[in-house]
Design a protein around this motif. Structure first.
Motif, PDB file in Angstrom:
ATOM      1  N   VAL A 162       0.869  -1.185   0.000  1.00 25.01           N
ATOM      2  CA  VAL A 162       0.000   0.000   0.000  1.00 25.01           C
ATOM      3  C   VAL A 162       0.906   1.235   0.000  1.00 25.01           C
ATOM      4  CG1 VAL A 162      -1.897   1.229   1.147  1.00 25.01           C
ATOM      5  CG2 VAL A 162      -1.736  -1.273   1.324  1.00 25.01           C
ATOM      6  N   VAL A 164       2.076   4.928   0.002  1.00 21.20           N
ATOM      7  CA  VAL A 164       1.382   6.105   0.536  1.00 21.20           C
ATOM      8  C   VAL A 164       2.155   7.371   0.176  1.00 21.20           C
ATOM      9  CG1 VAL A 164       0.401   4.811   2.470  1.00 21.20           C
ATOM     10  CG2 VAL A 164       2.583   5.998   2.733  1.00 21.20           C
ATOM     11  N   PHE A 180       3.719   7.799  16.150  1.00 20.75           N
ATOM     12  CA  PHE A 180       3.684   6.570  15.354  1.00 20.75           C
ATOM     13  C   PHE A 180       5.094   6.028  15.123  1.00 20.75           C
ATOM     14  CE2 PHE A 180       3.288   4.282  11.237  1.00 20.75           C
ATOM     15  CZ  PHE A 180       2.445   3.291  11.673  1.00 20.75           C
ATOM     16  N   CYS A 182       7.260   5.539  12.631  1.00 18.20           N
ATOM     17  CA  CYS A 182       7.909   4.772  11.564  1.00 18.20           C
ATOM     18  C   CYS A 182       9.148   5.562  11.141  1.00 18.20           C
ATOM     19  CB  CYS A 182       6.976   4.595  10.370  1.00 18.20           C
ATOM     20  SG  CYS A 182       7.846   3.848   8.966  1.00 18.20           S
ATOM     21  N   ILE A 196       8.244  11.170   3.195  1.00 24.42           N
ATOM     22  CA  ILE A 196       8.468   9.730   3.332  1.00 24.42           C
ATOM     23  C   ILE A 196       9.804   9.382   2.709  1.00 24.42           C
ATOM     24  CG2 ILE A 196       7.667   7.449   2.615  1.00 24.42           C
ATOM     25  CD1 ILE A 196       4.823   8.511   2.864  1.00 24.42           C
ATOM     26  N   CYS A 201      11.034   3.074   3.251  1.00 24.24           N
ATOM     27  CA  CYS A 201       9.594   2.778   3.316  1.00 24.24           C
ATOM     28  C   CYS A 201       9.330   1.445   2.631  1.00 24.24           C
ATOM     29  CB  CYS A 201       8.804   3.889   2.635  1.00 24.24           C
ATOM     30  SG  CYS A 201       7.025   3.538   2.525  1.00 24.24           S
ATOM     31  N   VAL A 202       8.526   0.601   3.276  1.00 23.16           N
ATOM     32  CA  VAL A 202       8.246  -0.726   2.721  1.00 23.16           C
ATOM     33  C   VAL A 202       6.831  -0.822   2.150  1.00 23.16           C
ATOM     34  CG1 VAL A 202       9.902  -1.881   4.216  1.00 23.16           C
ATOM     35  CG2 VAL A 202       7.533  -1.599   4.978  1.00 23.16           C
ATOM     36  N   ASP A 203       6.145   0.294   2.047  1.00 24.38           N
ATOM     37  CA  ASP A 203       4.795   0.324   1.467  1.00 24.38           C
ATOM     38  C   ASP A 203       3.803  -0.527   2.259  1.00 24.38           C
ATOM     39  OD1 ASP A 203       5.736   1.965  -0.526  1.00 24.38           O
ATOM     40  OD2 ASP A 203       6.007   0.350  -1.984  1.00 24.38           O
ATOM     41  N   GLY A 205       1.589   0.742   4.395  1.00 23.01           N
ATOM     42  CA  GLY A 205       0.332   1.475   4.493  1.00 23.01           C
ATOM     43  C   GLY A 205      -0.180   1.690   5.904  1.00 23.01           C
ATOM     44  N   CYS A 207       0.695   3.743   8.174  1.00 26.70           N
ATOM     45  CA  CYS A 207       0.739   5.111   8.696  1.00 26.70           C
ATOM     46  C   CYS A 207      -0.453   5.948   8.261  1.00 26.70           C
ATOM     47  CB  CYS A 207       2.031   5.792   8.257  1.00 26.70           C
ATOM     48  SG  CYS A 207       2.260   5.772   6.463  1.00 26.70           S
TER      49      CYS A 207
HETATM   50  S1  SF4 Z   1       3.969   2.926   4.400  1.00 22.19           S
HETATM   51 FE1  SF4 Z   1       4.757   1.778   6.199  1.00 22.19          FE
HETATM   52  S2  SF4 Z   1       6.990   1.941   6.022  1.00 22.19           S
HETATM   53 FE2  SF4 Z   1       6.122   3.515   4.657  1.00 22.19          FE
HETATM   54  S3  SF4 Z   1       6.049   5.383   5.904  1.00 22.19           S
HETATM   55 FE3  SF4 Z   1       4.063   4.381   6.134  1.00 22.19          FE
HETATM   56  S4  SF4 Z   1       4.262   3.076   7.980  1.00 22.19           S
HETATM   57 FE4  SF4 Z   1       6.301   3.641   7.313  1.00 22.19          FE
END
Ligand code: SF4
Ligand code: SF4
Length: 237
Positions: A162, A164, A180, A182, A196, A201-203, A205, A207
């Protein structure tokens, strides 16, 4: 460990959450304080030092919700296997011990396993567990939050990515960064907005709900490009 996520009020040592929750419940009974009590413990720690206090909680009819945070590994100390894995530290085969089965064997009558990445159903399960603790014939309730550490097994995220973006409306209030946490959410050096860091970021979703103003959104939900959103964050040395 959640101490800096605005989520934890007490913190002592490995396995102490279950004993503290039990003591807090019994103390609160004396004072008439009926606030919900939530304890959390990792899967590895539960297998090392959570079982005995859970037996005591059942035996003394303590009422609280225990979250067993099952990331399928011992993340804090280097990703060693736990007794719930089917391999040993040297890679040999091992017999997997069931965490849910152990909880049931302790006498807990409310025990469910669920993926915390499914945030709404998981929140509903938490409310159901808390309600169970308040029933006349209730008791302690246990939820196993079942989601592998991203560094140990990225399969679930890879299967349902996902992506973002942070919209141009972000005002840099820092809530998502501080509450949060991350590491891919990075406050710009001039503190005007959050970006971001695409390099980490590992996608996942997760956050999206971390911005209560709705400025973190799925990339696919947007029509057209988002003004002012860089691909990779500044501020990463
Ligand atoms: S998608 Fe996941 S890894 Fe990427 S910024 Fe949001 S919480 Fe962090
Ligand atoms: S994304 Fe939302 S919560 Fe995060 S800094 Fe921007 S406005 Fe604040």
């Amino acid at each position: 460990m959640g101490t800096n996520l605005r989520a934890v009020d007490t913190f002592v040592d490995m396995g102490a959450s279950v004993t503290m929750a039990t003591g807090l419940y019994h103390a609160a009974q004396l004072t008439g304080d009926h606030r919900p009590i939530i304890a959390s413990i990792g899967d590895s720690t539960f297998l090392h030092s959570g079982l005995v206090p859970l037996i005591n909680a059942v035996h003394t009819n303590a009422r609280f919700v225990l979250l067993i945070l099952d990331n399928h590994t011992t993340a804090m100390t280097g990703a060693q296997p736990t007794a719930a894995n089917d391999y040993t530290a040297d890679g040999g085969p091992a017999t997997r011990v069931s965490i849910v089965g152990l909880v049931q064997a302790c006498g807990v009558r409310f025990v469910h396993s669920a993926d915390p990445y499914d945030q709404e159903p998981f929140a509903a399960l938490l409310r159901e567990a808390e309600a169970f603790t308040r029933q006349p014939d209730g008791g302690p309730a246990v939820i196993v939050a079942d989601r592998p550490c991203i560094l140990y097994d990225s399969t679930p995220v890879d299967a349902h990515p996902v992506p973002v973006v942070v919209t141009a409306d972000c005002d840099g209030c820092r809530y998502c960064v501080e509450a949060f946490e991350c590491p891919a959410l990075v406050l710009r050096a001039d503190r005007t907005r959050v970006d971001i860091d695409a390099s980490i970021c590992v996608d996942c979703g997760q956050c999206i709900d971390a911005c209560y103003k709705g400025f973190i959104v799925p990339r696919l939900a947007l029509d057209g490009p988002v003004v002012g959103v860089p691909v990779v964050a500044a501020g990463v040395a």
